[in-house]
Design a protein around this motif. Structure first.
Motif, short mmCIF file in Angstrom:
data_model
loop_
_atom_site.label_atom_id
_atom_site.label_comp_id
_atom_site.label_asym_id
_atom_site.label_seq_id
_atom_site.Cartn_x
_atom_site.Cartn_y
_atom_site.Cartn_z
N SER A 8 26.15 51.81 36.85
CA SER A 8 24.93 51.40 36.17
C SER A 8 23.83 51.08 37.17
O SER A 8 22.68 51.50 37.02
CB SER A 8 25.21 50.18 35.29
OG SER A 8 26.13 50.50 34.29
N LEU A 49 26.02 38.96 31.44
CA LEU A 49 24.80 38.75 30.67
C LEU A 49 23.62 38.76 31.61
O LEU A 49 23.61 38.03 32.60
CB LEU A 49 24.85 37.39 29.94
CG LEU A 49 25.72 37.30 28.68
CD1 LEU A 49 25.75 35.86 28.20
CD2 LEU A 49 25.19 38.19 27.59
N LEU A 50 22.63 39.59 31.33
CA LEU A 50 21.41 39.57 32.10
C LEU A 50 20.49 38.49 31.55
O LEU A 50 20.69 37.99 30.45
CB LEU A 50 20.71 40.94 32.01
CG LEU A 50 21.51 42.12 32.55
CD1 LEU A 50 20.66 43.37 32.46
CD2 LEU A 50 21.93 41.88 33.98
N ALA A 53 19.48 38.08 27.77
CA ALA A 53 20.32 38.91 26.92
C ALA A 53 21.15 38.05 25.98
O ALA A 53 21.72 37.05 26.38
CB ALA A 53 21.24 39.79 27.77
N GLU A 57 24.43 41.71 23.41
CA GLU A 57 23.98 42.72 24.35
C GLU A 57 24.90 42.83 25.55
O GLU A 57 24.56 43.42 26.55
CB GLU A 57 22.56 42.38 24.84
CG GLU A 57 21.53 42.41 23.74
CD GLU A 57 20.18 41.95 24.25
OE1 GLU A 57 20.10 40.81 24.78
OE2 GLU A 57 19.21 42.69 24.13
N THR A 58 26.07 42.23 25.46
CA THR A 58 26.97 42.23 26.60
C THR A 58 27.73 43.54 26.71
O THR A 58 27.82 44.32 25.77
CB THR A 58 27.99 41.08 26.50
OG1 THR A 58 28.75 41.26 25.30
CG2 THR A 58 27.29 39.74 26.46
N SER A 329 24.68 51.92 27.38
CA SER A 329 24.38 50.68 26.68
C SER A 329 23.77 49.63 27.60
O SER A 329 22.92 48.84 27.19
CB SER A 329 25.66 50.11 26.05
OG SER A 329 26.21 51.01 25.12
N PHE A 330 24.20 49.65 28.87
CA PHE A 330 23.78 48.63 29.82
C PHE A 330 22.37 48.86 30.37
O PHE A 330 21.57 47.93 30.48
CB PHE A 330 24.79 48.58 30.97
CG PHE A 330 24.39 47.71 32.12
CD1 PHE A 330 24.56 46.34 32.07
CD2 PHE A 330 23.83 48.26 33.28
CE1 PHE A 330 24.19 45.54 33.13
CE2 PHE A 330 23.47 47.46 34.34
CZ PHE A 330 23.65 46.09 34.27
N MET A 333 18.93 47.41 29.21
CA MET A 333 18.64 46.00 29.46
C MET A 333 17.72 45.82 30.66
O MET A 333 17.06 44.79 30.80
CB MET A 333 19.95 45.24 29.71
CG MET A 333 20.89 45.22 28.54
SD MET A 333 22.37 44.24 28.92
CE MET A 333 23.45 44.75 27.59
N LEU A 334 17.68 46.83 31.55
CA LEU A 334 16.80 46.75 32.72
C LEU A 334 15.38 47.21 32.40
O LEU A 334 14.46 46.93 33.16
CB LEU A 334 17.36 47.63 33.85
CG LEU A 334 18.77 47.32 34.34
CD1 LEU A 334 19.15 48.29 35.46
CD2 LEU A 334 18.89 45.89 34.83
N ASP A 336 11.81 47.25 31.29
CA ASP A 336 10.81 46.20 31.06
C ASP A 336 9.42 46.76 30.84
O ASP A 336 8.46 46.02 30.71
CB ASP A 336 10.79 45.23 32.25
CG ASP A 336 10.42 45.92 33.56
OD1 ASP A 336 10.70 47.13 33.71
OD2 ASP A 336 9.86 45.25 34.45
N LYS A 345 10.50 49.55 24.98
CA LYS A 345 10.70 49.59 26.43
C LYS A 345 11.38 50.92 26.79
O LYS A 345 12.47 51.22 26.31
CB LYS A 345 11.57 48.42 26.88
CG LYS A 345 11.03 47.04 26.48
CD LYS A 345 9.69 46.75 27.12
CE LYS A 345 9.21 45.34 26.80
NZ LYS A 345 7.88 45.04 27.34
#
Length: 370
Positions: A8, A49-50, A53, A57-58, A329-330, A333-334, A336, A345
């Motif tokens: 990722s 977890l970010l 998040a 969202e994990t 899926s991960f 989350m990055l 922005d 996003k």
């Protein structure tokens, strides 16, 4: 879980660049361990977890098996449109490069070309500086002040800021121990106070094994730093300039294809709007306040994942194939940035802070022998 996170972050371009460094030709394990240490103990099931998040969202363990089973049910349709060589996307081939000396297939499969003799062509380098420090900023005020503004709100952006506390310690350790480094070559520069236009090259380097100094002063360039078709550096900020000791370069777009030996495959990263800045202190190429940044778009992530999946449609796929579904899926989350204004996003801003110290290039990393 460690392998998934390495993939990722690799897809997040610059952190992937870091994860693929090292004097063993792979070097992903230190970065993987750093990520694993960042797992929050209060997250459900020991999941990552970010910042910001929610538990929903994990990314957890076990998903890889489900993804693998689902992948086995998918019918693959070969596609060789516009290609004369390379993969058909289903484990087959669109053709091989066997026409005389044209034995290299271009990355998009559009043509076979004669490979460049990197060892015979790249034999000398101009002054270089290697990383003395490297981190991704996590503090909001620092990000807004030092990182480029990619969102148009006059504040700096960094989609990696939620990972700062997890990766920065290991990044610093890898740089200090010489397990990962990048050399910046100031091509043709003789005046480090004012130079109107030049090319700043980024090169992957390993310590020269004969150098016993601490920190390392002598380095060898990894041949993967160059385009095998024409021997030009893959990372090049053309029309860079230095004015009053302040260097700036970009924006530019560059791609890298890096082998990840521990995961049994290779991934290609493309970074858009790449830019670099720093304060050059002297002609020994000491530099401070360095910023290296760019944007990884959803389209580029999708393209990278698609290329990675092509390597999975074989009887014995690489290890990372079990984690691609989780990566899909991960990675959002990055993200922005909203690049097209639709309120969603669709890109990640990437920002790294660095400093340089002077160094000497002694040659290319020699081929490995069995």
């Amino acid at each position: 879980m460690k392998k998934f996170l390495a993939v990722s972050l690799g897809l997040a371009a610059m952190v992937g660049f870091v994860a693929c460094g090292g004097d063993d030709g792979g070097g992903t394990q230190p970065a993987q361990d750093a990520i694993q240490e960042g797992v929050q103990p209060d997250a459900p099931g020991g999941e990552l977890l970010l910042d910001g998040a929610a538990p929903t969202e994990t990314v957890g363990e076990g998903t890889g098996d489900v993804a693998k089973e689902a992948a086995q049910e998918v019918v693959c349709t070969p596609n060789c449109t516009g290609k004369v060589c390379g993969s058909d996307g289903c484990g087959g081939s669109c053709g091989e490069c066997k026409d005389g000396d044209k034995t290299l297939c271009l990355p998009d499969g559009s043509a076979c070309v004669k490979p460049c003799d990197i060892a015979g062509t790249v034999t000398k380098w101009d002054k270089v500086g290697v990383l003395a420090s490297l981190e991704t900023p996590g503090d909001k005020a620092v990000v807004e002040q030092k990182c480029p503004d990619f969102s148009g709100d006059s504040k700096g952006d960094n989609g990696l800021k939620g990972l700062a506390s997890t990766v920065n310690g290991e990044l610093a350790k890898m740089v200090q121990e010489g397990k990962f480094n990048i050399a910046m070559e100031f091509k043709g520069v003789t005046d480090f106070e004012n130079t109107a236009s030049f090319t700043l090259n980024g090169l992957l380097v390993d310590p020269d094994p004969t150098d016993t100094s601490t920190p390392k002063e002598k380095w060898q360039v990894d041949p993967q730093s160059y385009n095998p078709a024409d021997c030009t550096p893959l990372i090049a900020f053309k029309d860079a300039k230095i004015a009053g000791g302040k260097l700036s370069g970009g924006p530019t777009t560059f791609s890298l294809t890096l082998a990840i030996e521990q995961l049994g495959g290779a991934l290609t990263f493309t970074l858009e709007k790449g830019q670099v800045s720093m304060t050059v202190k002297d002609d020994k190429v000491t530099a401070e306040d360095g910023v290296l940044a760019g944007v990884l778009t959803k389209d580029q992530v999708d393209a990278t994942l698609a290329k990675a999946k092509e390597q999975c449609n074989v009887p014995k796929p690489p290890d990372f194939c079990n984690y691609l579904s989780m990566a899909e899926s991960f990675l959002p989350m990055l993200f922005d940035l909203d690049q097209n204004g639709d309120g969603k996003k669709d890109a990640a801003s990437l920002c790294l802070l660095f400093s340089l110290r002077g160094a000497t290039i002694t040659g290319l990393v020699p081929p490995k022998t069995n």
